[in-house]
Design a protein around this motif. Structure first.
Motif, PDB file in Angstrom:
ATOM      1  N   ILE A  26      30.769  20.325  13.746  1.00 38.41           N
ATOM      2  CA  ILE A  26      30.326  20.379  15.136  1.00 38.41           C
ATOM      3  C   ILE A  26      29.266  19.314  15.338  1.00 38.41           C
ATOM      4  O   ILE A  26      28.234  19.331  14.678  1.00 38.41           O
ATOM      5  N   GLU A  27      29.557  18.375  16.204  1.00 39.77           N
ATOM      6  CA  GLU A  27      28.557  17.357  16.539  1.00 39.77           C
ATOM      7  C   GLU A  27      27.975  17.721  17.892  1.00 39.77           C
ATOM      8  O   GLU A  27      28.705  18.017  18.832  1.00 39.77           O
ATOM      9  N   VAL A  28      26.658  17.689  17.981  1.00 39.48           N
ATOM     10  CA  VAL A  28      26.034  18.013  19.260  1.00 39.48           C
ATOM     11  C   VAL A  28      24.900  17.035  19.519  1.00 39.48           C
ATOM     12  O   VAL A  28      24.157  16.665  18.611  1.00 39.48           O
ATOM     13  N   GLU A  29      24.815  16.618  20.773  1.00 42.62           N
ATOM     14  CA  GLU A  29      23.764  15.663  21.132  1.00 42.62           C
ATOM     15  C   GLU A  29      22.429  16.379  21.301  1.00 42.62           C
ATOM     16  O   GLU A  29      22.381  17.516  21.755  1.00 42.62           O
ATOM     17  N   LEU A  30      21.370  15.678  20.954  1.00 42.63           N
ATOM     18  CA  LEU A  30      20.027  16.186  21.218  1.00 42.63           C
ATOM     19  C   LEU A  30      19.717  15.956  22.692  1.00 42.63           C
ATOM     20  O   LEU A  30      20.256  15.054  23.312  1.00 42.63           O
ATOM     21  N   SER A  31      18.843  16.772  23.234  1.00 37.93           N
ATOM     22  CA  SER A  31      18.412  16.542  24.611  1.00 37.93           C
ATOM     23  C   SER A  31      17.196  15.626  24.579  1.00 37.93           C
ATOM     24  O   SER A  31      16.826  15.097  23.552  1.00 37.93           O
ATOM     25  N   ASP A  32      16.542  15.489  25.703  1.00 36.90           N
ATOM     26  CA  ASP A  32      15.355  14.638  25.782  1.00 36.90           C
ATOM     27  C   ASP A  32      14.169  15.206  25.021  1.00 36.90           C
ATOM     28  O   ASP A  32      13.167  14.552  24.848  1.00 36.90           O
ATOM     29  N   LEU A  33      14.310  16.448  24.586  1.00 36.77           N
ATOM     30  CA  LEU A  33      13.187  17.096  23.920  1.00 36.77           C
ATOM     31  C   LEU A  33      13.129  16.757  22.439  1.00 36.77           C
ATOM     32  O   LEU A  33      12.530  17.479  21.658  1.00 36.77           O
ATOM     33  N   PHE A  34      13.752  15.667  22.052  1.00 44.23           N
ATOM     34  CA  PHE A  34      13.749  15.236  20.654  1.00 44.23           C
ATOM     35  C   PHE A  34      12.324  15.245  20.108  1.00 44.23           C
ATOM     36  O   PHE A  34      11.399  14.751  20.735  1.00 44.23           O
ATOM     37  N   THR A  35      12.165  15.816  18.949  1.00 44.03           N
ATOM     38  CA  THR A  35      10.829  15.881  18.370  1.00 44.03           C
ATOM     39  C   THR A  35      10.750  14.989  17.148  1.00 44.03           C
ATOM     40  O   THR A  35      11.720  14.779  16.444  1.00 44.03           O
ATOM     41  N   ASP A  36       9.560  14.485  16.900  1.00 48.97           N
ATOM     42  CA  ASP A  36       9.327  13.625  15.752  1.00 48.97           C
ATOM     43  C   ASP A  36       9.206  14.466  14.482  1.00 48.97           C
ATOM     44  O   ASP A  36       9.240  13.975  13.384  1.00 48.97           O
ATOM     45  N   ASP A  37       9.083  15.780  14.686  1.00 45.80           N
ATOM     46  CA  ASP A  37       8.772  16.655  13.558  1.00 45.80           C
ATOM     47  C   ASP A  37      10.026  16.947  12.737  1.00 45.80           C
ATOM     48  O   ASP A  37      10.938  17.627  13.173  1.00 45.80           O
ATOM     49  N   TYR A  38      10.012  16.386  11.546  1.00 41.68           N
ATOM     50  CA  TYR A  38      11.166  16.439  10.672  1.00 41.68           C
ATOM     51  C   TYR A  38      11.552  17.853  10.254  1.00 41.68           C
ATOM     52  O   TYR A  38      12.705  18.256  10.330  1.00 41.68           O
ATOM     53  N   THR A  39      10.547  18.605   9.838  1.00 37.31           N
ATOM     54  CA  THR A  39      10.825  19.974   9.387  1.00 37.31           C
ATOM     55  C   THR A  39      11.349  20.808  10.552  1.00 37.31           C
ATOM     56  O   THR A  39      12.229  21.639  10.377  1.00 37.31           O
ATOM     57  N   ALA A  40      10.819  20.537  11.752  1.00 36.69           N
ATOM     58  CA  ALA A  40      11.293  21.288  12.920  1.00 36.69           C
ATOM     59  C   ALA A  40      12.768  20.985  13.177  1.00 36.69           C
ATOM     60  O   ALA A  40      13.551  21.882  13.490  1.00 36.69           O
ATOM     61  N   LEU A  41      13.156  19.726  13.008  1.00 41.31           N
ATOM     62  CA  LEU A  41      14.556  19.349  13.195  1.00 41.31           C
ATOM     63  C   LEU A  41      15.461  20.067  12.191  1.00 41.31           C
ATOM     64  O   LEU A  41      16.535  20.536  12.527  1.00 41.31           O
ATOM     65  N   GLN A  42      14.984  20.119  10.966  1.00 44.10           N
ATOM     66  CA  GLN A  42      15.798  20.779   9.941  1.00 44.10           C
ATOM     67  C   GLN A  42      15.878  22.279  10.165  1.00 44.10           C
ATOM     68  O   GLN A  42      16.922  22.887   9.963  1.00 44.10           O
ATOM     69  N   ARG A  43      14.748  22.848  10.606  1.00 44.27           N
ATOM     70  CA  ARG A  43      14.747  24.273  10.936  1.00 44.27           C
ATOM     71  C   ARG A  43      15.736  24.534  12.061  1.00 44.27           C
ATOM     72  O   ARG A  43      16.490  25.497  12.033  1.00 44.27           O
TER      73      ARG A  43
END
Lengths: 433, 142
Positions: A372-389
């Motif tokens: 499943i590929e899904v686009e990020l919204s404008d709320l992209f965060t720089d926080d790496y761990t948050a992205l992985q979570r």
């Protein structure tokens, strides 16, 4: 005045059944004037006189899309072509397309059905209605056009695509209502925000009619929030004219299917036996009010259920649950039945995700896997761990919903193909061995 | 004390990094420092540029997922022990480093730092009189 046609919309169930039976008898007599139904009745030893109750309908065999294709183009037409004034045809991805023709009377009845739906969600002759459907052969264009004109709304036949132009119309003409495909509604909203237009503040939009592709409650909420509108689910299909078959009322809990217009049956797609209210099955429809091309027990392939109970809006016509997809877009993966709508329901819960997604089924080694590929919204965060979570949490919820673990890939905004027509959500690349 | 860093979401796909760099290059934006963190599916490119606002707008206009983050830019000497000294100040004050990368500027080293507590980090810089760069300093870098 809440109703477009109070007598019909709020008719008691008993009256409605009697009304349906009268019309069914007429519709059957009409149908057998076509070469196709003449043969069906003859082969099954049936005569129109055998239909004396609504239950008798079940004596008639189902009609399928294949029947329409194999009797292309005019095998189901019941009146001389000279009396027909319009032809619509659905895209034929495999084999012949399906063709539906209409008399002037059929078109007028259809416009009335659509106007009834629009009135139901609060639209009036004071509204400015912009239709973003493709015109031409696609019924969402002309179907809504005639319905909106019947209602008396100022109707803008903007047609599909050209997002910047759509937005210019919305702001310049004071558009209050859109008819729009749900995936395109979110896209339109995103472009507005990118252009610095806040639709909630800078436009007069208050209502959108969304249809033509299945969508989740979560996507509806997102559309409502992004555009600052009420979004109503509409259902139509070209074989049943087009838009106006079933529509949500202000209660936004199920779509009233107009039973003066069709008889609805829900059947098990495998056994073809009726299922009780509340249970999901394939919807089968019989037209009651079409003279040029009546259809009897047409298998729609759409999966839904009848919602039990009365609707607070006072309308007595049955309500269909949100569509679960089509029996032909179900994915079977590792023995599990999956509908794209289930994936969407989960993805839409996460504000950090955009609205565009793509499901790919592929063979990896000896295994079929779902990506499943899904686009990020404008709320992209720089926080790496948050992205992985975030990835982990989405995967966990998808697993709970689908009962298998898909591979999830977050992708940048705008990197999946943008959808201006019906969204393509599934790519099945499995090698069949 | 802080400078704007641009973080860019990159799919792990052939040519993606280059695509973004060429976009910035075409607008004559100078990259002063860069770092890439990656997983198997995606990476985050973090860059310090001479004009972050312009670069950010450019990326947004071209539909690249990006955001602006405040990071600290600490100036230290290039002699042995100066790196350890600067980080030691943060550690002893209980401030954690989330990520860090550096570049050199003449005989100085610049540490780009993201900490878990910005206010405490600012206090550490003041108390220990550490050197730092501001946004306006970046514009002047040659």
């Amino acid at each position: 005045m809440m109703y477009w046609q109070k007598d019909i919309e709020t008719m008691s169930r008993d009256q409605l059944s009697a009304f349906q039976l009268e019309r069914l008898k007429w519709s059957v007599r009409q149908a057998v004037k076509s070469p196709f139904y003449k043969e069906v009745f003859h082969k099954n030893g049936l005569s129109p006189d055998d239909i004396q109750s609504l239950d008798d309908l079940r004596k008639i065999p189902f009609t399928t899309k294949d029947d329409l294709r194999s009797h292309y183009p005019f095998g189901l037409v019941a009146i001389p072509l000279q009396q027909c004034v319009r032809l619509h045809s659905s895209s034929g991805t495999t084999g012949n397309p399906t063709v539906v023709v209409h008399s002037a009377r059929d078109l007028s009845e259809w416009a009335n059905q659509v106007a009834r739906c629009m009135y139901m969600v609060g639209l009036r002759d004071t509204d400015v209605f912009q239709n973003t459907s493709g015109y031409g052969m696609f019924t969402g264009g002309l179907g809504f056009q005639y319905g909106a004109e019947r209602l008396g709304a100022l109707t803008v036949p903007a047609a599909a695509g050209n997002t910047k132009r759509q937005i210019k119309f919305i702001t310049d003409f004071g558009t209050t209502c859109l008819h729009i495909i749900p995936s395109y509604a979110t896209r339109l909203a995103e472009v507005m925000y990118e252009m610095g237009i806040d639709p909630r503040r800078d436009t007069k939009l208050h209502t959108v009619c969304i249809g033509a592709e299945p969508h989740s409650e979560e996507q509806r909420k997102r559309i409502e929030q992004l555009l600052g509108v009420k979004a109503y689910n509409c259902f139509g299909m070209s074989e049943m004219n087009g838009p106006g078959v079933a529509f949500e009322c202000p209660a936004q809990n199920g779509l009233h299917i107009w039973e003066d217009n069709v008889i609805v049956e829900i059947v098990d797609p495998v056994t073809l036996e009726p299922v009780p209210d509340g249970e999901t099955g394939e919807m089968v429809l019989t037209t009651l009010n079409r003279e040029a091309m009546p259809l009897l027990r047409y298998r729609t392939r759409d999966l839904t259920s009848i919602l039990p109970g009365d609707c607070p809006c006072g309308r007595t016509h049955k309500r269909l649950a949100r569509f679960k997809g089509r029996s032909d877009d179900m994915i079977i993966l590792k023995g599990v039945n999956i509908f794209p709508i289930q994936v969407e329901k989960i993805l839409m819960k996460f504000p950090k995700l955009g609205s565009n997604y793509l499901i790919t089924i592929e063979t990896v080694g000896n295994n079929d896997e779902m990506l499943i590929e899904v686009e990020l919204s404008d709320l992209f965060t720089d926080d790496y761990t948050a992205l992985q979570r975030l990835s982990k949490e989405i995967t966990r919820q998808l697993k709970d919903e689908l009962l298998l673990t898909p591979r999830l890939r977050l992708v940048g905004k705008g990197s999946l193909p943008t959808q201006e027509g019906k969204a393509v959500r599934v790519k099945d690349l499995r090698k069949l061995c | 004390m802080t400078v704007n860093q641009i973080s860019i979401f990159l799919e792990n796909k052939y040519g993606k990094l280059c695509e973004v760099l060429e976009l910035l290059s075409a607008a004559n934006i100078r990259i002063i420092a860069a770092s890439v963190a990656d997983t198997s599916d995606y990476g985050i490119l973090r860059i310090i540029v001479n004009d972050p606002q312009q670069a950010y707008k450019l990326l947004k206009d071209n539909n690249v997922s990006a955001n602006l983050t405040d990071v600290l830019a600490i100036v230290t000497g290039s002699e042995a022990g100066s790196f350890a000294h600067a980080l030691g100040c943060f550690t002893r004050a209980g401030v954690s480093i989330e990520y860090m990368y550096c570049f050199s500027l003449g005989d100085k080293a610049i540490l780009i730092l993201r900490t878990n507590n910005r206010d405490a980090a600012r206090e550490v810089i003041r108390r220990h009189d550490l050197g730092y760069l501001c946004e306006s300093d970046l514009m002047k870098l040659r």
